[in-house]
Design a protein around this motif. Structure first.
Motif, PDB file in Angstrom:
ATOM      1  N   ASN A  48       0.848  -1.193   0.000  1.00 41.55           N
ATOM      2  CA  ASN A  48       0.000   0.000   0.000  1.00 41.55           C
ATOM      3  C   ASN A  48       0.888   1.248   0.000  1.00 41.55           C
ATOM      4  O   ASN A  48       1.505   1.579   1.001  1.00 41.55           O
ATOM      5  CB  ASN A  48      -0.916  -0.013   1.221  1.00 41.55           C
ATOM      6  CG  ASN A  48      -1.793   1.214   1.302  1.00 41.55           C
ATOM      7  OD1 ASN A  48      -1.746   2.084   0.440  1.00 41.55           O
ATOM      8  ND2 ASN A  48      -2.600   1.292   2.346  1.00 41.55           N
ATOM      9  N   LEU A  49       0.925   1.945  -1.139  1.00 41.29           N
ATOM     10  CA  LEU A  49       1.695   3.193  -1.247  1.00 41.29           C
ATOM     11  C   LEU A  49       0.793   4.418  -1.187  1.00 41.29           C
ATOM     12  O   LEU A  49       1.212   5.522  -1.534  1.00 41.29           O
ATOM     13  CB  LEU A  49       2.517   3.182  -2.539  1.00 41.29           C
ATOM     14  CG  LEU A  49       3.588   2.087  -2.617  1.00 41.29           C
ATOM     15  CD1 LEU A  49       4.318   2.145  -3.952  1.00 41.29           C
ATOM     16  CD2 LEU A  49       4.555   2.175  -1.460  1.00 41.29           C
ATOM     17  N   LEU A  50      -0.445   4.216  -0.739  1.00 37.75           N
ATOM     18  CA  LEU A  50      -1.383   5.322  -0.559  1.00 37.75           C
ATOM     19  C   LEU A  50      -1.180   5.937   0.825  1.00 37.75           C
ATOM     20  O   LEU A  50      -0.575   5.330   1.702  1.00 37.75           O
ATOM     21  CB  LEU A  50      -2.821   4.814  -0.675  1.00 37.75           C
ATOM     22  CG  LEU A  50      -3.192   4.175  -2.016  1.00 37.75           C
ATOM     23  CD1 LEU A  50      -4.532   3.470  -1.900  1.00 37.75           C
ATOM     24  CD2 LEU A  50      -3.237   5.241  -3.095  1.00 37.75           C
ATOM     25  N   THR A  55      -8.645  -1.799   2.215  1.00 39.13           N
ATOM     26  CA  THR A  55      -9.086  -3.139   2.584  1.00 39.13           C
ATOM     27  C   THR A  55      -8.987  -4.028   1.346  1.00 39.13           C
ATOM     28  O   THR A  55      -9.190  -3.575   0.223  1.00 39.13           O
ATOM     29  CB  THR A  55     -10.523  -3.171   3.124  1.00 39.13           C
ATOM     30  OG1 THR A  55     -11.412  -2.662   2.135  1.00 39.13           O
ATOM     31  CG2 THR A  55     -10.635  -2.364   4.406  1.00 39.13           C
ATOM     32  N   ALA A  56      -8.652  -5.296   1.606  1.00 38.93           N
ATOM     33  CA  ALA A  56      -8.532  -6.287   0.532  1.00 38.93           C
ATOM     34  C   ALA A  56      -9.271  -7.548   0.970  1.00 38.93           C
ATOM     35  O   ALA A  56      -9.058  -8.043   2.081  1.00 38.93           O
ATOM     36  CB  ALA A  56      -7.066  -6.594   0.254  1.00 38.93           C
ATOM     37  N   HIS A  57     -10.132  -8.035   0.117  1.00 40.21           N
ATOM     38  CA  HIS A  57     -10.824  -9.304   0.358  1.00 40.21           C
ATOM     39  C   HIS A  57     -10.420 -10.238  -0.778  1.00 40.21           C
ATOM     40  O   HIS A  57     -10.868 -10.074  -1.909  1.00 40.21           O
ATOM     41  CB  HIS A  57     -12.333  -9.092   0.391  1.00 40.21           C
ATOM     42  CG  HIS A  57     -13.083 -10.334   0.722  1.00 40.21           C
ATOM     43  ND1 HIS A  57     -14.389 -10.510   0.369  1.00 40.21           N
ATOM     44  CD2 HIS A  57     -12.711 -11.474   1.366  1.00 40.21           C
ATOM     45  CE1 HIS A  57     -14.804 -11.697   0.779  1.00 40.21           C
ATOM     46  NE2 HIS A  57     -13.792 -12.304   1.383  1.00 40.21           N
ATOM     47  N   CYS A  58      -9.552 -11.213  -0.480  1.00 38.19           N
ATOM     48  CA  CYS A  58      -8.953 -12.068  -1.504  1.00 38.19           C
ATOM     49  C   CYS A  58      -9.457 -13.498  -1.386  1.00 38.19           C
ATOM     50  O   CYS A  58      -9.513 -14.058  -0.284  1.00 38.19           O
ATOM     51  CB  CYS A  58      -7.436 -12.037  -1.389  1.00 38.19           C
ATOM     52  SG  CYS A  58      -6.741 -10.369  -1.548  1.00 38.19           S
ATOM     53  N   ILE A  70      -4.792  -3.087   5.010  1.00 41.94           N
ATOM     54  CA  ILE A  70      -3.365  -2.845   4.777  1.00 41.94           C
ATOM     55  C   ILE A  70      -3.107  -1.358   5.036  1.00 41.94           C
ATOM     56  O   ILE A  70      -3.648  -0.495   4.341  1.00 41.94           O
ATOM     57  CB  ILE A  70      -2.952  -3.229   3.340  1.00 41.94           C
ATOM     58  CG1 ILE A  70      -3.394  -4.669   3.023  1.00 41.94           C
ATOM     59  CG2 ILE A  70      -1.440  -3.063   3.169  1.00 41.94           C
ATOM     60  CD1 ILE A  70      -3.250  -5.043   1.565  1.00 41.94           C
ATOM     61  N   GLN A  71      -2.313  -1.082   6.041  1.00 33.79           N
ATOM     62  CA  GLN A  71      -2.015   0.296   6.428  1.00 33.79           C
ATOM     63  C   GLN A  71      -1.088   0.958   5.406  1.00 33.79           C
ATOM     64  O   GLN A  71      -0.407   0.267   4.640  1.00 33.79           O
ATOM     65  CB  GLN A  71      -1.378   0.317   7.824  1.00 33.79           C
ATOM     66  CG  GLN A  71      -2.282  -0.202   8.923  1.00 33.79           C
ATOM     67  CD  GLN A  71      -3.559   0.610   9.074  1.00 33.79           C
ATOM     68  OE1 GLN A  71      -3.574   1.842   8.934  1.00 33.79           O
ATOM     69  NE2 GLN A  71      -4.660  -0.081   9.350  1.00 33.79           N
TER      70      GLN A  71
END
Length: 167
Positions: A48-50, A55-58, A70-71
């Motif tokens: 995460n480069l933001l 959030t990720a739902h994989c 993901i922080q």
């Protein structure tokens, strides 16, 4: 005409028997020794480069990793069996852009196929020459998530390519 019809029917029966025999041999080979291809390690790393959490739902077939946050400047990595029968991984991402909160924040969503599965990501030596399978850029995939979208590279070279933007 009767003799010719018998000859054609007899040859069709031989061809059908031959095809059935080949199909049975191939099926037996697949069941007893699945391609003799050893499972290979595969992985996905999402960075995460933001400036905001995402959030990720994989999921992969029936495997669900759940929703992961993901922080900023962090990553989420997982490894798995990259066997020939792997189905690939798809993630649904959500990002609330805190820089656009006037008066409410913009929420971005995107679904990304982060790992395609073995048949779609590796060049297989099947005697097919240049037409062997190679449809996606990585086996050990590293993803960078930026303001303009998603970039992917293989762990071996880390040469990133833009894949898709945010919705």
């Amino acid at each position: 005409m009767g003799a010719n019809s018998f000859f054609i029917a007899r040859n069709d029966h031989k061809n059908a028997s031959l095809i059935m025999g080949i199909a049975m041999v191939l099926t037996t080979m697949l069941m007893l020794s699945p391609f003799q291809v050893a499972a290979q390690a595969a992985s996905v790393d999402i960075i995460n480069l933001l400036g905001d959490p995402i959030t990720a739902h994989c999921t992969s077939g029936s495997v669900d990793r759940g929703i992961v946050t993901i922080q900023p400047d962090s990553d989420d990595t997982w490894a798995f069996d990259g066997s020939l029968l792997s189905t690939g991984w798809t993630c649904q991402f959500q990002w609330t852009d805190s820089s656009s909160c006037t008066p409410t924040c913009t929420v971005h969503n995107q679904v990304v196929r982060v790992w395609q599965g073995v048949l779609n990501s590796r060049r297989l030596g099947l005697g097919l020459g240049s037409s062997a399978f190679q449809l996606t850029p990585c086996v050990e995939c590293v993803w960078q998530i930026k303001y303009d979208g998603f970039y992917c590279a293989n762990q071996n070279d880390l040469v990133y390519s833009f894949i898709i933007g945010w919705n």
